[in-house]
Design a protein around this motif. Structure first.
Motif, mmCIF file in Angstrom:
data_model
loop_
_atom_site.group_PDB
_atom_site.id
_atom_site.type_symbol
_atom_site.label_atom_id
_atom_site.label_comp_id
_atom_site.label_asym_id
_atom_site.label_seq_id
_atom_site.Cartn_x
_atom_site.Cartn_y
_atom_site.Cartn_z
ATOM 1 N N LEU A 188 0.835 -1.217 0.000
ATOM 2 C CA LEU A 188 0.000 0.000 0.000
ATOM 3 C C LEU A 188 0.863 1.257 0.000
ATOM 4 O O LEU A 188 0.528 2.248 -0.662
ATOM 5 N N ALA A 189 1.976 1.193 0.734
ATOM 6 C CA ALA A 189 2.886 2.343 0.776
ATOM 7 C C ALA A 189 3.521 2.565 -0.597
ATOM 8 O O ALA A 189 3.626 3.709 -1.064
ATOM 9 N N LEU B 278 2.289 1.641 -3.506
ATOM 10 C CA LEU B 278 1.224 2.161 -4.376
ATOM 11 C C LEU B 278 1.056 3.660 -4.187
ATOM 12 O O LEU B 278 0.918 4.411 -5.158
ATOM 13 N N SER B 279 1.061 4.090 -2.929
ATOM 14 C CA SER B 279 0.872 5.520 -2.617
ATOM 15 C C SER B 279 2.015 6.364 -3.157
ATOM 16 O O SER B 279 1.797 7.459 -3.690
ATOM 17 N N MET C 284 1.782 6.464 -6.940
ATOM 18 C CA MET C 284 0.587 7.218 -7.333
ATOM 19 C C MET C 284 0.885 8.707 -7.476
ATOM 20 O O MET C 284 0.267 9.402 -8.292
ATOM 21 N N LEU C 285 1.866 9.200 -6.704
ATOM 22 C CA LEU C 285 2.233 10.616 -6.774
ATOM 23 C C LEU C 285 2.755 10.979 -8.163
ATOM 24 O O LEU C 285 2.549 12.087 -8.647
ATOM 25 N N LEU D 53 -3.792 7.876 -10.447
ATOM 26 C CA LEU D 53 -4.675 6.751 -10.154
ATOM 27 C C LEU D 53 -4.785 5.828 -11.365
ATOM 28 O O LEU D 53 -4.528 6.237 -12.490
ATOM 29 N N THR E 109 -0.318 2.479 -12.271
ATOM 30 C CA THR E 109 0.375 2.486 -10.980
ATOM 31 C C THR E 109 0.486 1.081 -10.418
ATOM 32 O O THR E 109 1.517 0.697 -9.846
ATOM 33 N N THR F 283 3.819 -1.166 -9.668
ATOM 34 C CA THR F 283 4.047 -1.793 -8.364
ATOM 35 C C THR F 283 4.371 -3.269 -8.535
ATOM 36 O O THR F 283 5.318 -3.788 -7.927
ATOM 37 N N ILE G 220 -6.937 2.451 -5.579
ATOM 38 C CA ILE G 220 -6.538 3.594 -6.412
ATOM 39 C C ILE G 220 -7.253 3.561 -7.763
ATOM 40 O O ILE G 220 -6.779 4.117 -8.740
#
Length: 225
Positions: A76-77, A79-80, A83-84, A88, A92, A96, A168
Motif C-alpha cells: 500500500l505504501a 502504491l501511494s 501514485m504521486l 490513479l 500504478t 508496483t 486507487i
C-alpha cells in the motif's frame, strides 16, 4: 421466490454470480492482465540483468540487495508513492507489480546461470562459440527451469498485489471484495471476489509449475531412461 436476506451465504454467492457474471468476468480479465503485464515488464528487465550480474559477481549483492529493499516496502505504501507520479489507475498497479517482481526473477536468473556446469561452457568455448552463442545455446536452456520458477513466484505474488489496486481505482477482483466489505451483509460478495482471485493464483502456480518441470533438463534425461 426467496428473498435475498433469507438466502444462506452459498445461495447469495451463486445468486451474485448469476446476476453479475459479465461484470465478474470483466474484472477477472482485468485483474489477470494487470498482473501479467507487470510480471512481463519485470522479466524484460530482470532476466538480462540476472545474466549480467552472473558475469559480474561483485555487483550481484548490490543489485539483489536493492531488489530486496523494494520487497520490504509495504504494498500500500509503494502504491501511494508511485501514485504521486503516475496518478490513479492500472498503470500504478502495473508499476508496483513490476517492482515487486524484480527480486524473484533476478535472483532465480542469477542462480540458474551460476549453476550451469562450467565444463559445458568450456566445451562450448573450445568449439569456438561466442559469448552470445554460449548464452542462448548453453546457459539459457540449462537455466530456463530455474528462471521459470522465479516467474511463477512473481506472478502468484502479483495476483495478490493487484487485488489492492482497487484502492486507487485500478479495477480488478479487488473491486468486488471492496464492495463486499462496504456492504451490510457482504460476506457472499467478498467471497465472489476472493474465490476467483485464489483460483487464479492456484491455476497460475500449477500451470507454470508444469511448464517449469518440462523445461528442467534433468527431467528430460530421466524420462529418456
Amino acid at each position: 421466490m426467496m428473498n435475498l436476506s433469507e438466502m444462506n451465504t452459498l445461495q447469495q454467492l451463486l445468486y451474485y454470480y448469476r446476476e453479475n457474471a459479465g461484470y465478474v468476468f470483466e474484472q477477472f480479465t482485468r485483474h489477470f492482465l494487470i498482473s501479467i503485464y507487470g510480471v512481463l515488464f519485470a522479466a524484460i528487465v530482470a532476466i538480462p540483468l540476472g545474466f549480467w550480474i552472473a558475469r559480474h559477481k561483485k555487483l550481484a549483492d548490490w543489485i539483489i540487495g536493492a531488489a530486496n529493499v523494494i520487497q520490504t516496502i509495504p504494498s500500500l505504501a509503494l502504491l501511494s508513492i508511485l501514485m504521486l507520479g503516475l496518478g490513479l489507475g492500472s498503470d500504478t498497479v502495473i508499476a508496483t507489480v513490476f517492482l515487486y517482481s524484480l527480486l524473484p526473477i533476478i535472483k532465480n536468473t542469477y542462480t540458474g546461470v551460476r549453476n550451469v556446469d562450467t565444463a559445458l561452457l568450456d566445451t562450448g568455448k573450445g568449439m569456438g562459440m561466442t559469448r552470445l552463442q554460449l548464452t542462448y545455446m548453453v546457459e539459457l536452456p540449462l537455466s530456463l527451469s530455474v528462471i521459470m520458477a522465479g516467474l511463477r513466484n512473481a506472478l502468484v505474488v502479483a495476483i495478490g498485489i493487484t487485488a489492492i489496486g482497487t484502492f486507487i481505482g485500478a479495477g480488478g477482483l479487488g473491486d468486488i471484495i471492496s464492495r463486499g466489505v462496504n456492504a451490510t451483509n457482504g460476506t457472499a460478495i467478498i467471497l465472489a471476489g476472493a474465490i476467483p482471485t485464489a483460483l487464479m493464483a492456484v491455476l497460475a502456480d500449477w500451470l507454470l509449475g508444469l511448464l517449469e518441470k518440462r523445461l528442467d533438463p534433468s527431467s528430460k534425461v530421466t524420462s529418456k531412461h
